[in-house]
Design a protein around this motif. Structure first.
Motif, PDB file in Angstrom:
ATOM      1  N   PRO A 137      -1.336   9.537  -4.638  1.00 37.68           N
ATOM      2  CA  PRO A 137      -0.796  10.843  -5.031  1.00 37.68           C
ATOM      3  C   PRO A 137       0.546  11.168  -4.369  1.00 37.68           C
ATOM      4  CG  PRO A 137      -3.121  11.035  -4.528  1.00 37.68           C
ATOM      5  CD  PRO A 137      -2.709   9.651  -4.132  1.00 37.68           C
ATOM      6  N   LEU A 138       0.769  10.651  -3.149  1.00 35.89           N
ATOM      7  CA  LEU A 138       2.052  10.889  -2.475  1.00 35.89           C
ATOM      8  C   LEU A 138       3.172  10.207  -3.258  1.00 35.89           C
ATOM      9  CD1 LEU A 138       0.942  10.108   1.208  1.00 35.89           C
ATOM     10  CD2 LEU A 138       1.421  12.367   0.284  1.00 35.89           C
ATOM     11  N   LEU A 139       2.887   8.974  -3.716  1.00 35.93           N
ATOM     12  CA  LEU A 139       3.907   8.222  -4.460  1.00 35.93           C
ATOM     13  C   LEU A 139       4.135   8.866  -5.832  1.00 35.93           C
ATOM     14  CD1 LEU A 139       2.605   4.615  -3.580  1.00 35.93           C
ATOM     15  CD2 LEU A 139       4.354   5.955  -2.405  1.00 35.93           C
ATOM     16  N   LYS A 162      -2.736   6.937  10.412  1.00 34.71           N
ATOM     17  CA  LYS A 162      -2.154   6.141   9.313  1.00 34.71           C
ATOM     18  C   LYS A 162      -1.773   7.054   8.133  1.00 34.71           C
ATOM     19  CE  LYS A 162      -4.481   2.748   6.686  1.00 34.71           C
ATOM     20  NZ  LYS A 162      -5.567   1.776   6.682  1.00 34.71           N
ATOM     21  N   ARG A 163      -2.670   7.998   7.858  1.00 32.24           N
ATOM     22  CA  ARG A 163      -2.424   8.897   6.730  1.00 32.24           C
ATOM     23  C   ARG A 163      -1.294   9.882   7.038  1.00 32.24           C
ATOM     24  NH1 ARG A 163      -7.124   6.600   6.251  1.00 32.24           N
ATOM     25  NH2 ARG A 163      -8.163   6.432   4.230  1.00 32.24           N
ATOM     26  N   LYS A 168       4.246  12.038   6.409  1.00 34.63           N
ATOM     27  CA  LYS A 168       5.573  12.342   6.969  1.00 34.63           C
ATOM     28  C   LYS A 168       6.650  11.545   6.237  1.00 34.63           C
ATOM     29  CE  LYS A 168       4.191  14.060  11.453  1.00 34.63           C
ATOM     30  NZ  LYS A 168       3.868  13.783  12.846  1.00 34.63           N
ATOM     31  N   LYS A 169       6.328  10.294   5.932  1.00 36.27           N
ATOM     32  CA  LYS A 169       7.285   9.440   5.207  1.00 36.27           C
ATOM     33  C   LYS A 169       7.597  10.042   3.835  1.00 36.27           C
ATOM     34  CE  LYS A 169       7.664   4.613   4.125  1.00 36.27           C
ATOM     35  NZ  LYS A 169       6.839   3.462   3.889  1.00 36.27           N
TER      36      LYS A 169
END
Ligand SMILES: Cc1cc2nc3c(=O)[nH]c(=O)nc-3n(C[C@H](O)[C@H](O)[C@H](O)COP(=O)(O)O)c2cc1C
Length: 344
Positions: A137-139, A162-163, A168-169
């Motif tokens: 979903p982030l991508l 990790k998440r 943040k990225k």
């Protein structure tokens, strides 16, 4: 509510029925037909926690007040600085194949929700043992736009770290965790297990992740106070749609006492059994800043992708505005305790 909204929604449900094997897409999603179906989309055990979420909402009645002017009604809301068309957000739902037997993949599901909500509201996205369920979903948001709240399970810390790194990225600065998933046996036994955290440990987690955290799965004043002390930015009053413990109180029953105790010191959202704009109005009158809705959004996305999601959102918005109009409210801040009667 406009008739065409209802007709469109019935078509979405009919379409959903033909695209999955495990949910009946009942005209009223009330937990009766799917009692105990977990995996599946029902409530745990007797299914009573899910059933009660829906049935107790019916025992909150609306107080009509029609001696009012003709000003337009607005249900626009502020969600941590993001303007939304209505105070309704998509609840995180993981396992669209396992739980619904849906044709679509997790990523297609996330895309349908993010695209469908893009111009209107915020999507809380899901998580699972497979990291991709959290990351995809982030991508997708990066590509499509829109607003999401990445929601992680209460894993042991390295899995959370990790998440958070991925969040943040991707440039996000608000997250949520469904702490009640610490009680899910399958996740407790997974390779990277979930864990319970006491107030001190929750506080430490919030300090470590260095971003505001919404704590999802609060069902008591005591729990709300612990989340507040730990520094939560908000809570979701939720019994996980009745999927973590049998025979729980419903969210709407505990909401008023939690709202009274919190007294504006953090945001309060509620979920569990909310289906219509009328239901959303009831939660706002009893102290919620907004409502998360789960299962109906899943059916909307499975049935007709982003279009289904838009249809359901329009239906909710029209219903909420109609309820506000008929109860003498032209904006969200007009909605008060006096607008409803609790009959339980
Ligand atoms: C099939 C299914 C999967 C769910 N997966 C998650 C999840 O991954 N993370 C989470 O926080 N909550 C999860 N939930 C709970 C929802 O976020 C939400 O609390 C609940 O569904 C609200 O009730 P409603 O579906 O009656 O609106 C899930 C619920 C269902 C039905």
């Amino acid at each position: 509510m406009k008739d065409e909204n209802m007709r469109d929604w019935k078509n979405v449900l009919a379409s959903a029925r033909s695209k999955m094997t495990k949910c009946r897409a009942c005209p009223e999603c009330n937990g009766l037909a799917c009692r105990g179906e977990t995996p599946g989309c029902g409530g745990k055990g007797s299914g009573e926690s899910f059933v009660r979420n829906v049935s107790m909402l019916k025992q909150v009645k609306l107080n009509l007040d029609t001696i009012v002017g003709n000003e337009p009604v607005s249900c626009e809301a502020d969600f941590f600085g993001v303007q939304t068309a209505l105070p309704v957000y998509v609840a995180p739902i993981g396992g669209i194949k396992t739980n619904y037997g849906a044709e679509m993949s997790e990523a297609e599901y996330a895309r349908a929700l993010i695209e469908g909500c893009k111009d209107k509201t915020v999507v809380f996205t899901g998580d699972g043992v497979d990291f991709n369920m959290f990351q995809d979903p982030l991508l997708i948001q990066n590509e499509v736009g829109g607003q999401i709240v990445p929601t992680f399970k209460p894993w042991i810390y390295p899995e959370i770290a990790k998440r958070i790194e991925a969040v943040k990225k991707a440039g996000f600065s608000l997250v949520c965790s469904d702490i009640d998933a610490a009680g899910l046996t399958a996740l407790r036994n997974s390779a990277a297990p979930v864990q319970f955290r006491n107030s001190e440990e929750l506080k430490q987690l919030i300090e470590e992740i260095q971003m505001p955290l919404i704590v999802k799965g609060i069902m008591s004043v005591k729990g709300a106070m612990k989340a507040l002390e730990a520094g939560a930015a908000g809570i979701v009053v939720s019994n996980h749609g009745g999927r973590v413990l049998d025979d729980c109180s419903s969210s709407i029953e505990v909401l008023p006492e939690i709202a009274e105790a919190v007294n504006g010191r953090m945001k309060i959202f509620a979920d569990g059994g909310f289906r219509s704009g009328k239901d959303v109005f009831k939660a706002l009158a009893l102290g919620a800043d907004g409502v998360l809705i789960g299962r109906p959004f899943s059916l909307a996305a499975i049935g007709d992708g982003s279009e289904g999601v838009k249809i359901y959102l329009n239906k909710l918005e029209n219903e909420l505005k109609e309820t506000m109009q008929m109860c003498g409210c032209t904006k969200l801040s007009d909605i008060h305790r006096s607008c409803v009667r609790i009959t339980f």
